[in-house]
Design a protein around this motif. Structure first.
Motif, PDB file in Angstrom:
ATOM      1  N   ILE B 171       9.465  16.391  17.436  1.00 51.89           N
ATOM      2  CA  ILE B 171      10.060  15.214  16.807  1.00 51.89           C
ATOM      3  C   ILE B 171      11.114  14.665  17.759  1.00 51.89           C
ATOM      4  O   ILE B 171      11.928  15.417  18.299  1.00 51.89           O
ATOM      5  CB  ILE B 171      10.707  15.574  15.445  1.00 51.89           C
ATOM      6  N   ARG B 172      11.072  13.374  17.988  1.00 46.41           N
ATOM      7  CA  ARG B 172      11.966  12.769  18.961  1.00 46.41           C
ATOM      8  C   ARG B 172      12.474  11.450  18.391  1.00 46.41           C
ATOM      9  O   ARG B 172      11.760  10.768  17.646  1.00 46.41           O
ATOM     10  CB  ARG B 172      11.171  12.508  20.241  1.00 46.41           C
ATOM     11  N   GLU B 173      13.697  11.080  18.743  1.00 43.56           N
ATOM     12  CA  GLU B 173      14.249   9.822  18.230  1.00 43.56           C
ATOM     13  C   GLU B 173      14.421   8.832  19.379  1.00 43.56           C
ATOM     14  O   GLU B 173      14.906   9.193  20.444  1.00 43.56           O
ATOM     15  CB  GLU B 173      15.597  10.086  17.554  1.00 43.56           C
ATOM     16  N   LEU B 174      14.011   7.589  19.159  1.00 41.88           N
ATOM     17  CA  LEU B 174      14.169   6.580  20.206  1.00 41.88           C
ATOM     18  C   LEU B 174      15.621   6.099  20.238  1.00 41.88           C
ATOM     19  O   LEU B 174      16.316   6.148  19.228  1.00 41.88           O
ATOM     20  CB  LEU B 174      13.221   5.404  19.965  1.00 41.88           C
ATOM     21  N   PRO B 175      16.093   5.643  21.394  1.00 40.92           N
ATOM     22  CA  PRO B 175      17.489   5.174  21.507  1.00 40.92           C
ATOM     23  C   PRO B 175      17.707   3.930  20.643  1.00 40.92           C
ATOM     24  O   PRO B 175      16.744   3.311  20.206  1.00 40.92           O
ATOM     25  CB  PRO B 175      17.621   4.829  22.987  1.00 40.92           C
ATOM     26  N   PRO B 176      18.979   3.560  20.405  1.00 43.32           N
ATOM     27  CA  PRO B 176      19.263   2.393  19.577  1.00 43.32           C
ATOM     28  C   PRO B 176      18.613   1.125  20.145  1.00 43.32           C
ATOM     29  O   PRO B 176      18.433   0.994  21.358  1.00 43.32           O
ATOM     30  CB  PRO B 176      20.786   2.276  19.613  1.00 43.32           C
ATOM     31  N   ALA B 177      18.269   0.208  19.246  1.00 44.02           N
ATOM     32  CA  ALA B 177      17.617  -1.030  19.681  1.00 44.02           C
ATOM     33  C   ALA B 177      18.665  -2.042  20.111  1.00 44.02           C
ATOM     34  O   ALA B 177      19.738  -2.108  19.525  1.00 44.02           O
ATOM     35  CB  ALA B 177      16.792  -1.597  18.529  1.00 44.02           C
ATOM     36  N   PRO B 178      18.363  -2.847  21.137  1.00 46.33           N
ATOM     37  CA  PRO B 178      19.265  -3.942  21.492  1.00 46.33           C
ATOM     38  C   PRO B 178      19.280  -4.953  20.332  1.00 46.33           C
ATOM     39  O   PRO B 178      18.324  -5.003  19.562  1.00 46.33           O
ATOM     40  CB  PRO B 178      18.620  -4.551  22.737  1.00 46.33           C
ATOM     41  N   PRO B 179      20.349  -5.735  20.192  1.00 51.55           N
ATOM     42  CA  PRO B 179      20.402  -6.678  19.070  1.00 51.55           C
ATOM     43  C   PRO B 179      19.219  -7.649  19.120  1.00 51.55           C
ATOM     44  O   PRO B 179      18.805  -8.079  20.190  1.00 51.55           O
ATOM     45  CB  PRO B 179      21.731  -7.414  19.269  1.00 51.55           C
ATOM     46  N   SER B 180      18.670  -7.969  17.966  1.00 52.20           N
ATOM     47  CA  SER B 180      17.510  -8.856  17.950  1.00 52.20           C
ATOM     48  C   SER B 180      17.970 -10.306  17.949  1.00 52.20           C
ATOM     49  O   SER B 180      19.071 -10.624  17.525  1.00 52.20           O
ATOM     50  CB  SER B 180      16.637  -8.582  16.733  1.00 52.20           C
TER      51      SER B 180
END
Ligand SMILES: Cc1cc2nc3c(=O)[nH]c(=O)nc-3n(C[C@H](O)[C@H](O)[C@H](O)COP(=O)(O)OP(=O)(O)OC[C@H]3O[C@@H](n4cnc5c(N)ncnc54)[C@H](O)[C@@H]3O)c2cc1C
Lengths: 258, 318
Positions: B171-180
């Motif tokens: 299980i892995r978590e992706l880094p935070p998303a840049p603002p949309s």
């Protein structure tokens, strides 16, 4: 005041495809038409223009003989049309269409808003709009049923499977619109005459820069057979009774339930 | 080991894609990677997916309430560029279709929209897929020379993957998303009732031949007598708004497979007909002898629905 580009596709009218049992897809005698939901795209561009001013141009990629489509588009209100054409631009897949549009829009136009239909009547892949937005690197919202402008801000209502979202984004942007966003007006004789006087900017393959190789290869196309050997019935009581008896004997319905 | 990646907004749909992916993975000796929405500290779904065939779970980062879901696109694209999956299947919800097209554009790869069948070619193990064109009047068979091979998959093309014993996965978590660039200002949620229609044994379909919204009472009366569900054509749901949008049957709506379909004032344009092709019996009521629906009907009643419906209702009460 928004400079708007409405994208459209001149497509084979699917009503000419018979649902009979022969598997061959014969399009030789099929007429072409404006893709249904691109009528909504052009109409929405015109309605925004009527409300906020600015300008509306239509743009398409197609075969050089699709000039009837250019006239049709212009009769719906845009002041000019970009007609990117080449004999090889007949059966493009969505990635190619989007890449060609992006190339021309970047090189030859200035715009604030691009409007596409939610999907074309022929392929209905629903890819060209969102792909084009990515290639132009502008914000994108698909499945839009309402658009309002306030300066550089755009407010739209977008349909999703779990409800309707109201979203805001800044221009330049690309939207794909749903058929219920408006009722496209039907061009009259005067509109058709006016259309033939409007400027058409033709762009041929040599003027394009870039690689437009297909990412999707069509191996075969064939007709879907849906014809059934139907039994014709009238609206007389005897025929309806026969139908109900038949359905009951097949165990599909039960009678005298209430 | 090249991967098969799957993502669907709806969890049930996601389990179906795991099943579809597993069928391919066995032949391709490939691993299954499932992208899931943020877990909020609850890994139950991730473990469930692993038990059902996933080898790796990628969690999308949490999104603020006003962030558009599409903010995740750059993260997913970055992962794909790194991991180089061979196949990427996305559930064809409305958001799913936008997401897929935008990811495909960034990766400059091919996408088969609304794929209705997929298999591996015997010679090079690439996917051969089919999709409908011309509103469903024809089928197109396609392949994708670029990688990953992408497709959007409608619900119920595969059955949900079953739980297997003793499976493990990462299980892995992706880094935070840049603002949309797109902000959500508000949301009107609606409940999904489509399941009832797709499972219906008897289905009545309301078309534009029904004159007024009040006349739906007549259709409801018949539905009650038959124990039927009520669906409609696109103009009824999307333009007249007499029935919810999830009741729309056809190309842009749902695919149904009832034992009995009764079209009430439905003309039978191809985009609608393609949604009922799997019905066992198609019965249509239309007052136009040239209505296209008659050509695809088992029982074609030519007549005024306002005469025919009361006759059917009366006949059923006998
Ligand atoms: C890309 C695309 C996607 C689409 N997707 C869908 C889709 O998913 N689902 C869908 O349904 N449509 C879809 N459409 C629209 C589709 O093409 C048709 O416009 C639509 O299905 C027509 O709906 P209808 O039969 O209710 O209306 P109409 O075509 O207006 O037909 C009404 C019928 O009622 C009959 N009638 C009228 N009065 C009576 C009476 N008193 N008694 C009996 N009969 C009567 C008429 O003879 C006529 O045949 C799509 C179109 C496009 C271009």
């Amino acid at each position: 005041m928004p400079r708007i580009i409405a994208c459209y596709k001149w497509v084979v009218d699917e009503a000419y495809i018979r649902t009979d049992s022969s598997p061959e897809l014969d399009l030789e005698y099929a007429d072409k038409k404006m893709s249904d939901y691109d009528r909504n795209a052009i109409e929405e561009a015109i309605q925004l223009y009527e409300k906020y001013g600015g300008s509306v141009a239509a743009i398409t990629v197609g075969h050089p003989y699709d000039t009837k489509g250019v006239k049709d588009a212009l009769s719906r209100g845009p002041e000019k049309a970009y007609f990117i054409n080449d004999p090889s631009f007949e059966n493009l897949e969505p990635a190619q269409t989007a890449a060609i549009l992006a190339d021309v829009i970047t090189a030859k136009t200035e715009y604030d808003l691009i409007i596409c239909g939610e999907g074309s009547s022929d392929l209905y892949a629903q890819q060209v709009g969102p792909r084009l937005a990515e290639l132009l690197d502008i914000p994108c919202v698909t499945m839009v049923s309402k658009i309002d402008l306030a300066g550089e801000q755009l407010i739209a209502e977008r349909k999703a499977d779990d409800g309707i979202e109201t979203v805001s984004l800044s221009l330049p942007a690309l939207l794909t619109v749903l058929p219920d966003i408006n009722s496209p007006r039907i061009p009259g004789l005067r509109d058709t005459l006016a259309a033939s006087k409007k400027p058409v900017i033709e762009i041929v393959k040599d003027e394009l820069s870039g690689n437009f190789a297909p990412c999707l290869q069509v191996l075969a196309s064939f007709k879907a057979n849906m014809e059934r050997n139907g039994q014709k019935l009238s609206d007389e009581a005897a025929d309806i009774a026969f139908l109900l008896d038949t359905l009951q004997s097949k165990g599909i319905i039960a009678r005298g339930v209430k | 080991m090249a991967g098969i990646w799957v993502f669907a907004e709806d969890y049930e749909h996601n389990l179906e894609l795991i099943q579809g992916g597993t069928e391919l993975a066995q032949k391709l000796a490939s691993k299954i990677v499932v992208i899931l929405p943020h877990n909020a500290g609850n890994d139950e779904k991730a473990h469930d997916c692993i038990a059902r065939g996933a080898d790796e779970i990628l969690y999308l980062p949490p999104l603020a309430e006003d962030e558009d879901f599409m903010a995740c696109i750059p993260l997913i694209v970055a992962e794909v560029l790194q991991e180089k999956p061979d196949v990427f299947l996305i559930g064809s919800s409305l958001r799913g279709k936008e997401l897929a097209a935008r990811i495909a554009a960034r990766l400059n790869t091919g996408l088969c929209s609304d794929c209705i069948s997929l298999e591996l070619s015997a010679d090079d193990q690439s996917l051969i897929m089919e999709r409908l064109i011309f509103g469903g009047a024809a089928v197109q068979r396609v392949s994708i020379p670029t990688r990953p091979q992408m497709a959007t998959i409608p619900p119920r093309l595969f059955s949900p993957a079953a739980v297997q014993e003793g499976r493990t996965g990462n299980i892995r978590e992706l880094p935070p998303a840049p603002p949309s660039k797109v902000k959500i200002l508000g949301k009107k949620t609606r409940t999904h009732e489509a399941a009832a229609l797709t499972e219906a044994r008897i289905l009545l379909c309301v078309g534009r031949g029904v004159e007024k919204e009040e006349d739906l009472t007549l259709v409801r009366e018949l539905a009650d007598l038959l124990g039927a569900e009520i669906g409609c054509t696109r103009p009824i749901s999307d333009e007249m708004h007499w029935l919810p949008e999830e009741c729309c049957i056809g190309l842009s709506g749902i695919q149904v497979k009832p034992e009995l379909y009764i079209g009430i004032g439905v003309s039978g344009q191809i985009q609608h007909i393609t949604g009922i092709r799997d019905a066992r019996i198609i019965c249509s009521i239309n007052n136009d002898e040239n209505a296209p629906i008659f050509a695809v009907s088992d029982y074609a009643i030519q007549g005024d629905l306002y005469k025919v419906l009361p006759l059917i209702i009366e006949g059923l009460k006998k």
